[in-house]
Design an enzyme around this catalytic site. Structure first.
Site, mmCIF file in Angstrom:
data_model
loop_
_atom_site.group_PDB
_atom_site.id
_atom_site.type_symbol
_atom_site.label_atom_id
_atom_site.label_comp_id
_atom_site.label_asym_id
_atom_site.label_seq_id
_atom_site.Cartn_x
_atom_site.Cartn_y
_atom_site.Cartn_z
ATOM 1 C CG LEU A 1 -6.028 13.145 5.977
ATOM 2 C CD1 LEU A 1 -6.020 14.543 5.378
ATOM 3 C CD2 LEU A 1 -5.790 12.124 4.883
ATOM 4 N N GLY B 1 0.837 -1.195 0.000
ATOM 5 C CA GLY B 1 0.000 0.000 0.000
ATOM 6 C C GLY B 1 0.868 1.239 0.000
ATOM 7 C CG LEU C 1 -2.042 10.096 3.595
ATOM 8 C CD1 LEU C 1 -2.977 10.838 4.525
ATOM 9 C CD2 LEU C 1 -0.931 11.030 3.140
ATOM 10 C CB ALA C 2 -0.452 4.349 6.607
ATOM 11 C CG HIS D 1 -16.082 8.474 4.925
ATOM 12 N ND1 HIS D 1 -15.558 8.856 3.717
ATOM 13 C CD2 HIS D 1 -15.375 9.139 5.872
ATOM 14 C CE1 HIS D 1 -14.587 9.733 3.936
ATOM 15 N NE2 HIS D 1 -14.434 9.897 5.219
ATOM 16 C CB SER E 1 -15.003 18.325 2.761
ATOM 17 O OG SER E 1 -14.441 18.636 4.011
ATOM 18 N NE ARG F 1 -16.221 12.754 9.433
ATOM 19 C CZ ARG F 1 -15.073 12.550 8.805
ATOM 20 N NH1 ARG F 1 -14.543 11.339 8.784
ATOM 21 N NH2 ARG F 1 -14.454 13.535 8.209
#
Lengths: 636, 256, 223
Positions: free
Chosen positions: A441, A41, A44-45, A401, A285, A331
């Site tokens: 993130l 992968g 980001l990570a 999501h 967003s 959320r």
């Protein structure tokens, strides 16, 4: 049976990570190049981990199924990234970010991990700025912040509505630098199909070369999975088309425990469904809720156009129910509130959508300011729906999501399988039962830049530098199993398409393991999933061959895992007889409809061990809250 | 609410693999005007798969216009006839009932076709790997607010950084030039203080790799800017030209 | 010097070469037009002008060599770019939408350039050759340059070809002018629109200016 040891260091929470960093073993700089690490992968990570490990001197092999590292779905994160910099002088601190995240996660996250996350959050911003990430700035030239759900301070850093893109391009630039230097070798268009475990430790992976169909074997001293979440089990989600759970699921089947699979996040601000052919849902967003007001009509099945509904006939239900957080309620709560009003028949024209209105913000701030803040989001909205959100309110509805659940990891981000590390959304660790906005993130980059470089050294320091060869019998065996699966899929030649079956599974999951869950529904779901799975194995059709590019085959392989994962999600939801965060069991709620947690019986991480087809064993990791008192999560 | 379906004729480029010769195949489809262009192809693929035929291979991922994976040339335009969107954001309401649509892959020698509408754009990454970064390691960096950056400069850098690396610039340039893509990355770092130490070395190396990969030269037709889904400006190309010349003039090495 | 040759062989170097030589030719055209305007003031004015140039022949020769160099490099480099760029595309599109994404001026540089090259050859073969090398009628040797011009421009098809070529020259210059600025990196969103307008005005003046001469004589002017 192995006991789950979370390896949380002793000491005060604010010193745990510092002490742990000192206590961990190190690998001598000249020995680092003797160790190979596989990173799967490049989001980001993954990208940040591969780059940082490469910088330290390890030999890194990075894998992605994309044609470029830059395409990972982290790129689609819009709103921002949290950090406890307190640049706004509004009372933020590491402890407050830690507190907000634990509370936001409805007290189902591990305190020590979350505190570490808060501690390194500031470093992430510094790192990204140094890489040349063009964060938003004020006229004074300093970094700007915005607010996000679940917090009463402004701690979200952003780059227009493309923060994920900019952070990913930053991380990939660091990765590219290592590729240029030769410390990272990048393998593109390779999909990981299995992990190879030798003598109890992860020693390599088996991948399919998506261009040639070849099954390839790679060995290493440790394997890092940073392969994202599994929202696509719902078919319709905000995840990218190719996001999948195959890497973590196959690792799970090889022994890695899967933690809290039922903790899925349904994002409140997505575009509503338009029709049967829809391939995915688009996220708007959460930052929009800074200035947008959410409302529906007070009347049921109100067929009037929004402009014709007078102010006193509108129900700004988030502001009404949660006066102190209002439209910025977390959320899970916002999503459920939207579902509630729609179930009452008060959604837009009686359907499944609510309004997100910018009229007041435009009147207060002027269209130009709104354009500056959300211009690109408004454009996206108009392109997709054909309606101008400056003139009429947006229509939104919740959609799957993010998945808080994932492979179980200890404090070092290592799964119960030695040498198998899991980072980012793929693990379960930091968000409990609900993730706050702008925290994904943060977690991905914290894991990759600032955690794994330390904990990996600690693991490898106890390992021998000899590398397992890929002709080891275990590699051969796993590769053969992978090939057999491919051949089996291709040989079915039935009458139903992969997408058709996936849609069927998705509908089952959405109806019963979505925003509201109950015992009868979950039990029925498990039966239904098994039926679709059976239908799949009897009647799927996959044209084309296995030794060529074959996108249908790729999707089929992923769907195979969704059936099993879907069942485990339902099983976990069934086991957790409480409502918390994204997991809402209809049987467990207060009179006003708020989630009723059961701290006495369910303050644990449910880590599931795969025990053969349709069988799992449950292991529990007790969660202790020493620094944040478990309380009813109130945003009123 | 339900709009009338559109009847369309699609002429789609089919090519078995990189070595075989491709040709157009004609398909008749019926599609809802609310569907996206790629959803129409999904539906087409479903019907093909049911007939046991191989799906039309095309790439897409985020379907939100940000990952840059998708990219088709639709009726002669990269990402279709509408400005400033990626293929995945193109919706069928922009087409007329009875229309014939030509769907081709991105064409460039540096982007060879892999299968059907899939092309190999890995050249872009090779260019990025030749200096599209700031050489700093993880950790040991100053506080984010140490260097103030003018809002306008930061905003210009962001304009350039918005590039999604889809390759539409190459596809629409009559010379298959990659100047817009490369200059966007070069510009981002050339504008920001963080990029200054490697400013000239970076542009020299990236242009060198770009040239070696067989992209064409820029002849300033600005088709790239017109077709770019993110509206990346050709002023970035001007900036790169300037920096490249400065790099050649300033370089202390005798032979580079 | 190796680095300089390598620079000129890079994609940006080739653009740079086009822009440098092109700019030089842009300036030359202005001087050329200004000088030739004397045609409208009768034989005396024009002959005096050409004779004056004759008195500084060595300097003119040097300029001519530089000019030749600029032309050769511009043409050679342009053709090379055209061939390389064609190759960079490979398979062409079935449907081409370039009409909507770029100007006709920018797309046709190779064609307009080639037409101008053909024109240039005939132009040199008539005027330059007669003035400098071969003078069958003995006009140039007696400083009757004006009569040479009258002679050719009274050939109707020659004049029409000349006018047509000037239209293409206008096309070529319209793109070339602003293109040079872009190549040198002088593209600033505040000034560039103005540069484009100046470029168009320049192209129109050059095309009209040079075309006006054959038209003037063809319509009986100067007699």
């Amino acid at each position: 049976m192995a006991k789950l040891d979370s390896k949380i260091p002793a000491g005060n929470i604010s010193e745990k990570w510092t002490n742990h960093k000192f206590n961990m073993k190190l690998v001598n700089p000249s020995n680092k190049r003797k160790f190979d690490i596989i990173v799967v992968g490049t989001g980001l990570a993954g990208a940040s981990a591969a780059a940082s490990l490469g910088e330290l001197g390890y030999n890194v092999k990075a894998f992605t199924f994309h044609d470029s590292a830059r395409r990972a779905h982290s790129i689609a994160a819009q709103g921002g990234i949290n950090a406890s910099k307190n640049y706004q002088n509004d009372g933020d601190s590491d402890f407050r970010l830690f507190y907000d995240t634990v509370k936001g996660g409805d007290f189902r996250a591990r305190e020590a991990n979350v505190h570490r996350l808060a501690e390194v959050s500031g470093n992430i911003i510094d790192q990204c700025v140094a890489q040349g990430v063009p964060f938003a700035r004020d006229y004074g030239g300093l970094l700007d912040n915005r607010s996000f759900g679940g917090a009463q301070v402004s701690r979200t850093f952003y780059a227009r509505g493309q923060t994920g893109q900019q952070l990913l391009l930053g991380a990939v630039s660091a990765l590219n630098r290592q590729v240029d230097k030769g410390s990272v070798k990048l393998y593109l268009r390779r999909e990981m199909l299995d992990v190879v475990i030798i003598d109890g430790a992860a020693k390599g992976i088996v991948v399919r070369n998506l261009l040639t169909g070849e099954i390839e074997k790679y060995s290493a001293h440790a394997v890092v999975l940073a392969t994202g979440g599994y929202s696509n089990v719902f078919f319709l989600s905000t995840n990218a088309m190719n996001c999948n759970a195959t890497a973590i699921w196959r690792a799970h089947k090889r022994g890695a425990y899967f933690a809290n699979p039922c903790f899925t996040q349904i994002h409140p601000t997505c575009l509503p469904l338009h029709g049967e052919s829809q391939s995915k849902l688009t996220l708007m967003s959460e930052s929009l809720r800074n200035d947008g007001r959410v409302w529906v009509s007070k009347k049921k099945a109100d067929m009037r156009n929004p402009a014709d509904i007078p102010e006193d006939e509108r129900d700004y239900y988030l502001e009404r129910k949660y006066p102190s957080f209002g439209n910025l309620a977390p959320r899970d709560i916002s999503s459920r509130a939207a579902k509630e009003v729609c179930d009452e028949g008060r959604g837009v024209k009686g359907g499944d959508a609510v309004y997100l209105d910018f009229k007041d913000a435009i009147n207060r701030l002027g269209q130009k300011v709104i354009e500056e803040r959300y211009g690109n989001l408004f454009e996206i909205y108009e392109t997709i729906t054909g309606e101008n959100p400056y003139k009429s309110p947006m229509m939104i509805y919740p959609a799957p999501h993010y998945t808080m659940g994932g492979l179980w990891v200890d404090y070092n981000l290592m799964s119960n399988v030695p040498g198998l590390f899991v980072l980012g959304e793929a693990n379960f660790s930091d968000h409990g039962a609900n993730r706050l906005g702008a925290s994904a993130l943060m977690q991905g980059l914290a894991d990759g830049y600032f955690v794994i470089p330390y904990t990996m050294g600690n693991y490898l320091a106890g390992d021998k530098p000899t590398l397992v060869k890929t002709d080891h019998p275990e590699f051969e065996k796993v590769a053969k199993e992978v090939k057999d699966l491919t051949n089996k899929l291709l040989s079915i030649k039935g009458k139903r398409t992969v997408d058709d079956l996936h849609k069927q599974l998705g509908r089952i999951m959405w109806d019963n393991v979505g925003m509201g869950r109950n015992e009868a529904g979950l039990k029925k779901t498990i039966e239904q999933i098994r039926q679709v799975k059976e239908e799949f194995w009897k009647n799927v059709t996959i044209p084309g061959s296995g030794d060529d590019v074959n996108q249908t085959l790729e999707r089929a392989g992923r769907l195979v895992d969704y059936f099993e994962l879907g069942e485990l999600m339902a099983l976990d939801a069934l086991d957790r007889k409480e409502s918390c965060g994204g997991h809402f069991r209809e049987e467990y709620q207060f009179e006003d409809g708020e989630a009723k947690r059961d701290d006495e019986n369910y303050s644990y991480v449910a880590a599931w061990e795969f025990a053969g087809e349709n069988k799992w064993n449950l292991h529990k990791e007790e969660l202790k809250y020493e620094y944040v008192k478990q309380a009813i999560r109130s945003y009123k | 609410m339900k709009a009338k379906k559109l009847n369309l004729t699609l002429n789609i480029w089919r090519q078995k693999n990189s070595k075989s010769v491709g040709s157009f195949a004609e398909y008749k489809v019926q599609v809802s005007p609310d569907a996206s262009f790629l959803e129409m192809l999904d539906e087409l693929n479903n019907t093909l798969e049911l007939k046991g035929e191989e799906a039309v291979h095309f790439e897409s991922d985020c379907r939100e216009g940000i990952c840059g994976t998708c990219g088709l040339v639709i009726n002669g335009h990269a990402h279709g006839p509408l400005p400033k969107i990626a293929t995945c954001q193109l919706h069928m309401r922009n087409f007329k009932d009875g229309e014939t649509i030509w769907v081709e892959p991105f064409r460039a020698k540096a982007f060879p076709v892999i299968k059907d509408l899939m092309v190999d754009r890995s050249g872009f990454d090779k260019i990025l790997q030749a200096g599209g970064y700031v050489s700093i390691n993880t950790g040991g960096v100053p506080d984010g607010n140490t260097i103030p950056i003018q809002k306008e400069v930061s905003s210009l850098a962001m304009d350039a950084a918005a590039c999604i690396g889809c390759g539409a610039c190459v596809a629409s340039c009559k010379n298959a030039s990659a100047m817009l893509f490369v200059s966007a990355k070069v510009s981002q770092y050339a504008l920001l203080p963080q990029g200054q130490p490697e400013r000239y070395r970076r542009v020299e190396r990236m242009v060198k790799v770009m040239d070696d990969l067989g992209f064409g030269s820029c002849t300033n037709t600005y088709a790239c800017e017109a077709e770019c889904p993110k509206g990346i400006s050709v002023t970035n190309i001007a900036r790169m030209n300037r920096d490249f010349m400065m790099a050649k003039i300033k370089s202390k090495e005798v032979e580079v | 010097m190796g680095w300089f040759l390598k620079f000129l062989n890079s994609s940006i170097g080739k653009k740079f070469m086009m822009a440098v030589t092109g700019s030089f030719l842009l300036i030359f055209l202005i001087i050329h037009l200004v000088g030739n305007i004397t045609l409208f003031f009768g034989a005396g004015a024009f002959n005096t002008y050409v004779s004056a140039l004759d008195t500084i022949k060595p300097l003119i020769r040097v300029i001519e060599v530089v000019l030749l160099g600029a032309f050769v490099l511009h043409i050679f480099n342009g053709l090379r770019l055209w061939m390389e760029n064609k190759k960079a595309r490979g398979i062409t599109y079935k449907v081409n939408g370039s009409k909507e994404n770029s100007t006709i001026f920018s797309r046709t540089m190779a064609i307009t350039g080639s037409i101008i090259l053909i024109f240039l050859v005939s132009h040199l073969a008539t005027f330059f050759w007669r003035f400098n090398v071969h003078d069958p009628m003995g006009l140039a040797t007696h400083h009757q340059y004006y009569d040479v011009v009258v002679y050719f421009f009274n050939i109707w098809w020659y004049s029409i070809l000349y006018v047509v070529a000037m239209i293409f020259l206008g096309y070529h210059l319209n793109h070339g002018f602003q293109s040079a600025f872009q190549t040198f990196g002088w593209n600033h969103n505040r000034y560039f629109p103005t540069i484009k307008i100046i470029g168009t005005i320049y192209a129109i003046i050059m095309a009209l200016g040079f075309a006006s001469m054959p038209i003037y004589f063809l319509l009986g002017g100067g007699n």
